[in-house]
Scaffold this active site. Structure first.
Site, PDB file in Angstrom:
ATOM      1  N   ARG A 157       0.838  -1.202   0.000  1.00  0.00           N
ATOM      2  CA  ARG A 157       0.000   0.000   0.000  1.00  0.00           C
ATOM      3  C   ARG A 157       0.870   1.248   0.000  1.00  0.00           C
ATOM      4  O   ARG A 157       2.016   1.225   0.445  1.00  0.00           O
ATOM      5  CB  ARG A 157      -0.901   0.021   1.244  1.00  0.00           C
ATOM      6  CG  ARG A 157      -1.941  -1.053   1.310  1.00  0.00           C
ATOM      7  CD  ARG A 157      -2.833  -0.853   2.528  1.00  0.00           C
ATOM      8  NE  ARG A 157      -2.058  -0.662   3.742  1.00  0.00           N
ATOM      9  CZ  ARG A 157      -1.818   0.519   4.318  1.00  0.00           C
ATOM     10  NH1 ARG A 157      -2.316   1.624   3.801  1.00  0.00           N
ATOM     11  NH2 ARG A 157      -1.093   0.595   5.424  1.00  0.00           N
ATOM     12  N   LYS A 172      -8.246  -3.327  -0.687  1.00  0.00           N
ATOM     13  CA  LYS A 172      -8.360  -2.486   0.494  1.00  0.00           C
ATOM     14  C   LYS A 172      -9.201  -1.237   0.244  1.00  0.00           C
ATOM     15  O   LYS A 172      -9.868  -0.743   1.158  1.00  0.00           O
ATOM     16  CB  LYS A 172      -6.965  -2.116   1.004  1.00  0.00           C
ATOM     17  CG  LYS A 172      -6.236  -3.277   1.653  1.00  0.00           C
ATOM     18  CD  LYS A 172      -7.053  -3.930   2.770  1.00  0.00           C
ATOM     19  CE  LYS A 172      -6.306  -5.026   3.497  1.00  0.00           C
ATOM     20  NZ  LYS A 172      -7.139  -5.701   4.526  1.00  0.00           N
ATOM     21  N   HIS A 219     -11.621  -6.382  10.691  1.00  0.00           N
ATOM     22  CA  HIS A 219     -10.466  -6.892   9.951  1.00  0.00           C
ATOM     23  C   HIS A 219     -10.029  -8.168  10.659  1.00  0.00           C
ATOM     24  O   HIS A 219      -9.196  -8.144  11.567  1.00  0.00           O
ATOM     25  CB  HIS A 219      -9.361  -5.843   9.950  1.00  0.00           C
ATOM     26  CG  HIS A 219      -8.158  -6.246   9.165  1.00  0.00           C
ATOM     27  ND1 HIS A 219      -6.895  -5.806   9.450  1.00  0.00           N
ATOM     28  CD2 HIS A 219      -8.028  -7.049   8.077  1.00  0.00           C
ATOM     29  CE1 HIS A 219      -6.027  -6.323   8.604  1.00  0.00           C
ATOM     30  NE2 HIS A 219      -6.696  -7.079   7.756  1.00  0.00           N
ATOM     31  N   SER A 271      -0.285  -8.321  10.925  1.00  0.00           N
ATOM     32  CA  SER A 271       0.610  -9.253  10.252  1.00  0.00           C
ATOM     33  C   SER A 271       1.602  -9.865  11.232  1.00  0.00           C
ATOM     34  O   SER A 271       2.174  -9.174  12.079  1.00  0.00           O
ATOM     35  CB  SER A 271       1.371  -8.514   9.146  1.00  0.00           C
ATOM     36  OG  SER A 271       2.247  -9.367   8.484  1.00  0.00           O
ATOM     37  N   LYS A 283      -2.978 -14.892  12.589  1.00  0.00           N
ATOM     38  CA  LYS A 283      -4.416 -14.854  12.286  1.00  0.00           C
ATOM     39  C   LYS A 283      -4.813 -15.951  11.295  1.00  0.00           C
ATOM     40  O   LYS A 283      -5.779 -16.687  11.523  1.00  0.00           O
ATOM     41  CB  LYS A 283      -4.771 -13.470  11.753  1.00  0.00           C
ATOM     42  CG  LYS A 283      -6.229 -13.260  11.380  1.00  0.00           C
ATOM     43  CD  LYS A 283      -6.539 -11.777  11.249  1.00  0.00           C
ATOM     44  CE  LYS A 283      -5.751 -11.097  10.166  1.00  0.00           C
ATOM     45  NZ  LYS A 283      -6.311 -11.337   8.818  1.00  0.00           N
ATOM     46  N   THR A 284      -4.084 -16.040  10.204  1.00  0.00           N
ATOM     47  CA  THR A 284      -4.411 -17.038   9.184  1.00  0.00           C
ATOM     48  C   THR A 284      -4.140 -18.447   9.683  1.00  0.00           C
ATOM     49  O   THR A 284      -4.964 -19.353   9.503  1.00  0.00           O
ATOM     50  CB  THR A 284      -3.599 -16.770   7.897  1.00  0.00           C
ATOM     51  OG1 THR A 284      -3.933 -15.465   7.410  1.00  0.00           O
ATOM     52  CG2 THR A 284      -3.913 -17.797   6.828  1.00  0.00           C
ATOM     53  N   ASP A 344     -10.050 -12.589   6.148  1.00  0.00           N
ATOM     54  CA  ASP A 344      -9.544 -11.237   6.398  1.00  0.00           C
ATOM     55  C   ASP A 344     -10.584 -10.165   6.703  1.00  0.00           C
ATOM     56  O   ASP A 344     -10.269  -9.209   7.390  1.00  0.00           O
ATOM     57  CB  ASP A 344      -8.726 -10.795   5.179  1.00  0.00           C
ATOM     58  CG  ASP A 344      -7.781  -9.649   5.482  1.00  0.00           C
ATOM     59  OD1 ASP A 344      -7.124  -9.682   6.537  1.00  0.00           O
ATOM     60  OD2 ASP A 344      -7.690  -8.725   4.666  1.00  0.00           O
ATOM     61  N   ARG A 382       2.699 -11.922  -1.909  1.00  0.00           N
ATOM     62  CA  ARG A 382       1.307 -12.270  -1.614  1.00  0.00           C
ATOM     63  C   ARG A 382       0.805 -13.351  -2.565  1.00  0.00           C
ATOM     64  O   ARG A 382       1.333 -13.568  -3.647  1.00  0.00           O
ATOM     65  CB  ARG A 382       0.417 -11.038  -1.768  1.00  0.00           C
ATOM     66  CG  ARG A 382       0.686  -9.934  -0.753  1.00  0.00           C
ATOM     67  CD  ARG A 382      -0.038 -10.198   0.531  1.00  0.00           C
ATOM     68  NE  ARG A 382       0.224  -9.169   1.531  1.00  0.00           N
ATOM     69  CZ  ARG A 382      -0.496  -9.040   2.648  1.00  0.00           C
ATOM     70  NH1 ARG A 382      -1.490  -9.857   2.898  1.00  0.00           N
ATOM     71  NH2 ARG A 382      -0.204  -8.090   3.521  1.00  0.00           N
TER      72      ARG A 382
END
Length: 547
Positions: free
Chosen positions: A60, A208, A227, A245, A249-250, A264, A335
């Protein structure tokens, strides 16, 4: 809220009607073929496609991201946040005209009509207009099919995104209005329901931008945007995971015994939790089959590239198509984008009931936070607001030692409204649906990162998640911790009791107290700097460490 789009859409339709070739909702296979033919991507040995961005577009670009400050949104947006850079309506209209001018020069224009939101009553149609077939493929991976009944959605209309990833803006034509050191701009007008991306080929920019819009609109309909990842067991018990990050989480939400709702972005409405997305957009650096078998198989099970469509972005791929996920020379933010339906444990409906458990994830490199602790409602609002974790070497370029970082609501750049709006929704829903919130430290215990501390075993972290999800911590005895006022369970099934209270795992108790005070002071400093002038309830402020 009134949404205004008519005049801008008329201009856009005029361009589309008069362009040489407009391809509306091209077949998925067509976008893959075109992306390869045009050199936007190459085939890998496993069948997914790989693409790369310029150095200024591997993530980003906050300095080039703007929100239109209109009368309709002015009092809702938190303009005190560094993530919310205001732009005038006049400047946005000039950018829009510039984008249409660029579009009109393209031999092919690709349009996809997709949706965000698995609950059709709260789904937003997103029409993406781009010069890039790869962007269209990405929208097929990440956005959803338009559901039956969307005409009755609260949105009553669509959101448009114009994406010109390989073109540039002449910022000198906008002196003092844009970042004049850049040829990139990402601008959103929530009132007109239009987004513009020029010069950013980072695919996450499109995702995003769309989800930031959802995060702005949904609170107007009493929906809390989160989120987070989410999963559900066979009894309908929902668990959601919020974390920045590197917090797991994943990893933690991809659990073989539970169905994944999404990776997400979710909304929590009066109907329950629903996924915004159609796919996953995960980091690839050091991804292994051993640690992430479901994700690895989703990307690398060999299949014909026209039947695949997973996208690798800014990862190392050699000319023969071989992929090296351990090589970070291109970017530490490599990614992968792929549809949810390739995961064996994905819940096809992508929606479920109200969450029984919420887990705030933090990878504390100071080694002073408990592996798990239970939060009261006002305390949960405070930790939700702070969004704390540690950045450690390897997570971002230039990080050589651990840094305490705070991102409100675990996604500050994408949560544009005033903090009180999101905090109130969380507290109201916790109380109404009797939801438990736990703080889960997936980071270090026994010492500081790199100075004697060890990362807590994933085996124990999974055991704590399982205990929280199954209600096994609801009736155990808790003890209060001194520096962060956290309630620590005295025992947890499958976890040695001596690691539950962090001070007990430090040999040097004085060193522990010094690090705990330092981190608490960072909390206090961040709160004063970012929220000191916000009208936040004193009962919430009372839970801020260091104050």
């Amino acid at each position: 809220m009134e949404y205004k789009t008519k005049s801008l859409l008329e201009e856009l339709n005029h361009v589309l009607d008069n362009s040489e070739k407009v391809i509306i909702n091209p077949r998925r296979e067509y976008t893959i073929t075109k992306s390869i033919d045009r050199g936007e991507a190459i085939k890998t040995e496993h069948g997914c496609v790989a693409t790369w961005s310029p150095d200024n577009s591997t993530g980003r670009s906050p300095a080039d991201t703007y929100i239109v400050d209109s009368l309709e949104v002015h009092n809702t947006i938190d303009w005190k946040s560094k993530s919310n850079k205001p732009l005038s309506s006049d400047t946005f209209c000039r950018l829009y005209d510039n984008a249409l001018e660029i579009l009109s020069t393209k031999k092919e224009i690709y349009v996809t009509n997709r949706a965000i939101g698995a609950d059709e009553g709260y789904a937003l149609q997103v029409d993406t207009i781009s010069s890039s077939p790869l962007v269209s493929l990405f929208t097929y991976n990440m956005f959803r099919d338009i559901p039956d009944g969307i005409e009755d959605s609260v949105f009553n209309g669509e959101f448009k995104i114009i994406v010109l990833p390989y073109d540039k803006i002449d910022s000198n034509k906008y002196p003092g209005l844009l970042n004049n050191n850049s040829s990139m701009v990402i601008a959103t007008d929530f009132t007109k329901r239009v987004g513009i991306v020029i010069g950013s080929s980072y695919l996450g920019t499109v995702k995003k931008l769309a989800f930031t819009a959802m995060n702005f609109y949904l609170p107007h309909h009493n929906i809390l945007p989160l989120h987070c990842s989410a999963n559900v067991d066979d009894k309908g018990n929902v668990s959601i995971f919020l974390g920045l990050s590197g917090t797991g989480k994943t990893t933690l939400s991809t659990e073989p015994t539970r169905k994944l709702l999404g990776d997400d972005e979710h909304g929590w409405s009066d109907n329950g939790v629903y996924n915004f997305e159609n796919g996953c957009y995960v980091k690839t650096l050091n991804l292994t089959e051993e640690r992430e078998p479901e994700i690895y198989r989703a990307l690398f099970e060999e299949k014909n590239h026209l039947k695949n469509g997973a996208i690798l972005e800014n990862t190392m791929v050699y000319p023969n198509g071989r992929v090296d996920l351990s090589d970070e020379r291109l970017s530490v933010n490599g990614r992968a984008s792929y549809p949810l339906n390739v995961l064996e444990n994905a819940q096809s409906a992508s929606k479920a009931g109200h969450p029984r458990t919420i887990l705030f994830l933090t990878a504390d490199a100071c080694g002073v936070l408990p592996p798990i602790s239970k939060l009261e409602i006002d305390q949960a609002k405070l930790w939700f607001l702070m969004g704390y974790t540690s950045k450690i070497p390897g997570t971002e370029s230039g990080i050589t030692e651990p840094i305490a970082t705070f991102s409100r609501f675990f996604g500050e750049p994408f949560m544009p409204s005033r903090p009180s709006i999101y905090m109130k929704l969380l507290g109201d829903k916790m109380e109404k649906y009797n939801t438990n919130v736990y703080l889960l430290n997936t980071g270090w215990i026994g010492g500081v990162y790199g100075k004697g501390g060890e990362r807590i075993s994933l085996k124990y972290t999974r055991a704590m998640v399982r205990a929280a999800n199954e209600g096994l911590l609801e009736n155990v005895e808790f003890e209060r911790e001194n520096y962060f006022d956290l309630s620590i369970p005295k025992n947890c099934p499958g976890v040695p009791s001596q690691i539950l209270n962090p001070v007990k795992s430090w040999e040097d108790k004085g060193a522990y107290e010094k690090e705990a005070r330092k981190l608490a002071d960072k909390f206090a400093s961040h709160f004063k700097n970012d929220f000191g002038t916000h009208p936040i309830d004193k009962k919430i402020i009372a839970f801020c460490p260091g104050l």
